[in-house]
Design an enzyme around this catalytic site. Sequence first.
Site, PDB file in Angstrom:
ATOM      1  N   GLN A 124       0.833  -1.207   0.000  1.00 55.73           N
ATOM      2  CA  GLN A 124       0.000   0.000   0.000  1.00 55.73           C
ATOM      3  C   GLN A 124       0.866   1.256   0.000  1.00 55.73           C
ATOM      4  O   GLN A 124       1.798   1.380   0.793  1.00 55.73           O
ATOM      5  CB  GLN A 124      -0.915   0.012   1.226  1.00 55.73           C
ATOM      6  CG  GLN A 124      -1.894   1.165   1.211  1.00 55.73           C
ATOM      7  CD  GLN A 124      -2.824   1.159   2.422  1.00 55.73           C
ATOM      8  OE1 GLN A 124      -2.518   0.540   3.435  1.00 55.73           O
ATOM      9  NE2 GLN A 124      -3.925   1.851   2.319  1.00 55.73           N
ATOM     10  N   HIS A 162      -8.734   1.908  -0.722  1.00 56.20           N
ATOM     11  CA  HIS A 162      -9.121   1.804  -2.134  1.00 56.20           C
ATOM     12  C   HIS A 162      -9.054   0.365  -2.605  1.00 56.20           C
ATOM     13  O   HIS A 162      -8.214  -0.407  -2.161  1.00 56.20           O
ATOM     14  CB  HIS A 162      -8.224   2.685  -3.009  1.00 56.20           C
ATOM     15  CG  HIS A 162      -6.752   2.411  -2.841  1.00 56.20           C
ATOM     16  ND1 HIS A 162      -6.011   2.939  -1.805  1.00 56.20           N
ATOM     17  CD2 HIS A 162      -5.900   1.651  -3.558  1.00 56.20           C
ATOM     18  CE1 HIS A 162      -4.753   2.531  -1.904  1.00 56.20           C
ATOM     19  NE2 HIS A 162      -4.652   1.733  -2.948  1.00 56.20           N
TER      20      HIS A 162
END
Length: 138
Positions: free
Chosen positions: A93, A99
């Site tokens: 990430q 997301h």
Amino acid sequence: MSDCIFCKIVEGSIPSSIVFEDDTVYSFLDINPASKGHFLVIPKKHVEDISELGDTEITAIFSAIRKLTKALPDVLGNTGFNILMNYGKDAGQIISHLHFHIIPRKKEDGLGIAGWNHLKFSGDHLNEIAKEIAEAIK
Ligand code: 5GP
Ligand code: ZN
């Protein structure tokens, strides 16, 4: 969050190639896609952890994913897709605003997603791990 790129995209102060939005969800093409049509689905609200979302928001996110993935093959000719959420920097990430990646796939596209090495665990070992996880959510 004031210094979050994705919050700025939702507000419109950073431009994006939008594919869908409603009151809860914003979806736009990834600027450095893994494949043609790779897009991101995010809650408009800045959260970092999925546990910060309520059931209504989670439903809205997956409803958007369902709608968009259904339309994809006619537009892109993809024959599959991966849904990916990287959580934590050890999982790759980079942007902290929660997301989901939707990555359109085609046969033998060579992307290397989901082609990991498979470990061998005994049935007993799998059951032990499952029990621990099941206990932890009680
Ligand atoms: P992560 O590794 O955090 O799961 O992925 C973040 C994704 O956001 C990356 O695939 C990256 O290309 C995308 N991204 C980063 N900055 C921007 C941006 O300003 N605009 C868009 N459209 N995508 C971005
Ligand atoms: Zn944000």
